[in-house]
Design an enzyme around this catalytic site. Structure first.
Site, PDB file in Angstrom:
ATOM      1  N   ASP A  99       0.614  -1.069   0.066  1.00 61.38           N
ATOM      2  CA  ASP A  99       0.130  -0.033   0.175  1.00 61.38           C
ATOM      3  C   ASP A  99       0.987   0.886  -0.035  1.00 61.38           C
ATOM      4  O   ASP A  99       0.718   1.686   1.313  1.00 61.38           O
ATOM      5  CB  ASP A  99      -0.687   0.119   1.154  1.00 61.38           C
ATOM      6  N   ASN A 206      -6.537  -2.297   8.372  1.00 62.16           N
ATOM      7  CA  ASN A 206      -6.547  -1.504   9.385  1.00 62.16           C
ATOM      8  C   ASN A 206      -7.054   0.101   8.906  1.00 62.16           C
ATOM      9  O   ASN A 206      -6.834   0.914   9.702  1.00 62.16           O
ATOM     10  CB  ASN A 206      -5.470  -1.718   9.969  1.00 62.16           C
ATOM     11  N   HIS A 241      -6.742   7.178   8.065  1.00 65.69           N
ATOM     12  CA  HIS A 241      -5.568   6.646   8.046  1.00 65.69           C
ATOM     13  C   HIS A 241      -5.194   5.444   6.449  1.00 65.69           C
ATOM     14  O   HIS A 241      -6.689   4.747   6.773  1.00 65.69           O
ATOM     15  CB  HIS A 241      -5.369   5.449   8.977  1.00 65.69           C
ATOM     16  N   GLY A 381      -3.571   4.565  16.737  1.00 68.26           N
ATOM     17  CA  GLY A 381      -3.386   3.069  17.792  1.00 68.26           C
ATOM     18  C   GLY A 381      -4.741   2.153  17.144  1.00 68.26           C
ATOM     19  O   GLY A 381      -5.239   2.202  16.331  1.00 68.26           O
ATOM     20  N   SER A 387      -4.746   6.707  19.841  1.00 65.48           N
ATOM     21  CA  SER A 387      -4.090   7.399  18.707  1.00 65.48           C
ATOM     22  C   SER A 387      -3.091   8.358  19.325  1.00 65.48           C
ATOM     23  O   SER A 387      -3.138   9.232  21.177  1.00 65.48           O
ATOM     24  CB  SER A 387      -4.296   7.809  17.922  1.00 65.48           C
ATOM     25  N   HIS A 406       5.040   3.953  13.427  1.00 68.16           N
ATOM     26  CA  HIS A 406       3.776   4.732  12.696  1.00 68.16           C
ATOM     27  C   HIS A 406       2.507   4.279  13.382  1.00 68.16           C
ATOM     28  O   HIS A 406       2.004   4.764  12.873  1.00 68.16           O
ATOM     29  CB  HIS A 406       3.910   4.511  11.768  1.00 68.16           C
ATOM     30  N   GLY A 407       2.378   2.986  14.602  1.00 64.76           N
ATOM     31  CA  GLY A 407       1.104   3.083  14.972  1.00 64.76           C
ATOM     32  C   GLY A 407       2.015   1.907  15.829  1.00 64.76           C
ATOM     33  O   GLY A 407       2.088   1.651  16.672  1.00 64.76           O
ATOM     34  N   LYS A 482     -14.869   1.874   9.671  1.00 62.88           N
ATOM     35  CA  LYS A 482     -14.447   1.484   9.045  1.00 62.88           C
ATOM     36  C   LYS A 482     -14.946   0.358   8.044  1.00 62.88           C
ATOM     37  O   LYS A 482     -16.261   0.367   7.474  1.00 62.88           O
ATOM     38  CB  LYS A 482     -13.860  -0.170  10.062  1.00 62.88           C
TER      39      LYS A 482
END
Lengths: 483, 145
Positions: A99, A206, A241, A381, A387, A406-407, A482
């Protein structure tokens, strides 16, 4: 200390660990892992194997690195960072990720939780309607081949020209939302077909769009936060994200095949087929770099169109314009990308895969508004736990090729998470805790349960203590969309 | 002749993995195809209003299966569809190559009537291996989601 590897891992500090070149045949540089002892112990065996595989790639400089949110990935570990000499080194799609320019974006508002709470259900419905997510979702922007090529070359700038955002947004995007050197002729027809209808879509896995709250007691660095428009006082912010969707994936898949053939021609052997690579200066290497930049620009454009839809959604629900609500972009960062950057060793092709650029104060590569503070770093997060907003440091520029986490990073597979809990349960539990979730795939929610991820606070603490970023604020979710 | 598949718990932390098994190579292809279709959406909830024929050939059956599975991911995005079923016919040609004739059936994505699952972005070569074990064909596939 018991680790998931037989390799010798030397302590450099409580947050930095090194695997020497003697631990694997072919290693050209040591591998360094940034982690607290507890995080290091929990890291899967794939991290140790993969970061040392990366250390064997031609032209690598200094170290192969892995951040504390690291876990097994394809070729490179997630959380992986590696820099290669532009003349003698390689470029690898495995070091960028499928990605391309998956990244994070944060939008501030003048609204407080008290303003938003009565309208939260309607707001989430509106966002869910305007920002398509999940399998096969297509966006509202209709492109032909010619206009899609403009997206590839101009990125977020194209969006601003079309009215999908404000000119000042561009200053708050890494590389101004447009990376030079993108060449659509290096992109396959298949990639175009996969991506042409996906602008303005979230995807699944995610990826998410989250409405969050910044409480005053969760702002750790008030001066930096204030400079970026983060005020606390239960302020509403929005985090996005997502990346280049099917387009970027097809670019990566196409060039993995090209590189498998090219490696034979250039006499390059790798420890893992997914580390297929080519010399950066070769025709294949330059073609991939041009195509990857097309995908990177498309991802910037994707997040920009989503930002436009977020502003429209807020305006529709609150009956005020986005400008009146102060919906300014805090920043947009890529965490899957390869870029040419200058370091004491010279020009290097820095691969960040699940890692964020973290330029410190004074960096000439930052626009004036961030030069005093350093670059905002946005870390997502799990949807349950919150996050973080961090800031880049001089330490990162010296030690990690200006890179950080990054997470939170997964600890449990998707299949395991789905066996442990049902999506409906998660949705209900989160509602009881004041977090509304809208999802295209309810079964997919279970895969994203908080317990499937590392504790992001521990990961943030590791990079903070290592000095490669500093914590600015913690962001708590109240609404999540999501795929 | 039979085929089956099962998803794997402890492989691919961030993504999805499955093993497929078949009595013959064609069965194996059908089993792996069904696993990918099930990953995207519950095929019981998808009608067959869209069809696409795919013809491919390769000397290496592992490469042929990889490309065929990648075709499904491609059409999912390019046509904006999920699949109800796929029929795979595999023949071994006199020149040694394997020839695949596939027929994909499905319909445009519709979240209100279909039970959608994961948006697979691609088939990966991580741990990808096709072979024979105890007289049956097997393959391990990791999907990027």
């Amino acid at each position: 200390m018991k680790l998931n590897t037989d390799m010798r891992v030397n302590r450099i500090s409580d947050e930095v660990w090194e695997i020497p070149v003697t631990e694997k045949s072919g290693m050209l540089v040591p591998a360094r892992i940034y982690a607290t002892p507890a995080i290091l112990q929990s890291m899967d065996a794939g991290v140790f194997e993969q970061v040392t595989n990366v250390a064997c790639l031609p032209g690598i400089r200094r170290y192969a690195l892995c951040m504390p949110d690291g876990h097994w990935g394809y070729g490179f570990p997630i959380g992986g960072v590696a820099a290669f000499d532009v003349r003698s080194g390689i470029i690898s799609p495995g070091g960028v990720g499928y990605d391309v320019n998956c990244g994070m974006r944060l939008i501030r508002t003048d609204l407080t939780q008290e303003d938003a709470q009565p309208h939260l259900d309607r707001l989430l419905m509106e966002l869910f309607r305007r920002v398509p997510a999940g399998v096969g979702a297509s966006g509202f922007v209709h492109l032909n081949r010619s206009s899609f090529e403009q997206v590839m070359t101009n990125g977020a700038r194209w969006c601003i020209e079309q009215g999908f955002g404000w000119h000042r947004d561009l200053e708050a995007i890494e590389e101004g939302g447009c990376i030079t050197g993108a060449d659509p002729s290096k992109v396959s027809d298949q990639a175009v077909s996969r991506g042409i209808n996906q602008l303005g879509t979230l995807g699944s896995g995610n990826h998410y769009l989250e409405v969050q709250v910044v409480a005053s007691d969760r702002v750790c660095d008030k001066e930096t936060a204030s400079a970026w428009g983060i005020t606390g006082h239960n302020q509403i912010v929005i985090m996005v994200h997502c990346g280049s969707r099917g387009f970027g994936h097809q670019v990566a898949s196409d060039y993995l095949k090209v590189f498998e053939r090219a490696m034979r021609r250039y006499g390059i052997s790798v420890k893992d087929q997914q580390l297929a690579c080519a010399p950066f200066t070769s025709v294949e290497g330059q073609d991939y770099f041009s195509a990857m930049n097309c995908a990177a620009n498309t991802a910037f454009a994707n997040r920009q169109v989503i930002t436009h839809q977020i502003r429209e959604s807020f305006a529709a629900v609150f009956g005020r314009s986005a400008e009146e609500m102060g919906m300014e972009l805090v920043y947009d960062v890529a965490h899957n990308i390869a870029k040419v950057e200058r370091y004491p060793e010279g020009e290097l092709v820095v691969h960040r895969k699940g890692s964020t650029r973290a330029l410190g104060p004074g960096s000439p590569d930052l626009p004036p508004r961030y030069r005093m503070t350093g670059q905002p770093v946005i870390c997502g997060g799990s949807m349950e736990t919150g996050s973080y907003l961090l800031v880049g440091t001089e330490g990162a520029m010296e030690d990690t090729f200006a890179s950080t986490m990054h997470g939170s990073g997964r600890t449990m597979s998707r299949a395991q998470a789905k066996k442990a809990v049902r999506g409906e349960q998660i949705q209900q539990q989160m509602k009881q805790r004041g977090i509304i979730v809208k999802a295209v795939s309810i079964s997919g929610l279970a895969e994203e349960a908080g317990f499937a991820y590392k504790n992001i606070s521990e990961v943030v603490e590791a990079v903070d203590r290592a000095g490669i970023t500093k914590t600015v604020a913690e962001l708590r979710p109240i609404g999540n969309i999501k795929g | 002749m039979s085929h089956e598949f099962h998803f794997l718990d402890d492989v691919a932390t961030a993504d999805l993995a499955f093993d497929a098994v078949g009595d013959s190579l064609q069965d194996l292809f059908q089993g792996a195809t069904n696993a990918l279709i099930e990953t995207l959406a519950d095929p019981q909830t998808v009608r067959s209003s869209w069809q696409q024929t795919i013809v491919r050939a390769d000397e290496d059956p592992a490469a042929l299966l990889f490309d065929w599975l990648s075709d499904l991911v491609y059409w999912k995005d390019a046509a904006g569809v999920v699949f109800s079923k796929a029929h795979v016919a595999l023949t071994h040609r006199p020149d040694g190559a394997w020839s695949l004739n596939g027929l994909l059936s499905g319909e445009p994505v519709n979240g209100s009537t279909q039970m959608l699952r994961a948006d697979v972005k691609g088939v990966t070569k991580h741990l990808y291996r096709l072979g024979q074990e105890r007289g049956r064909w097997t393959v391990r596939v990791v999907l990027d989601v």
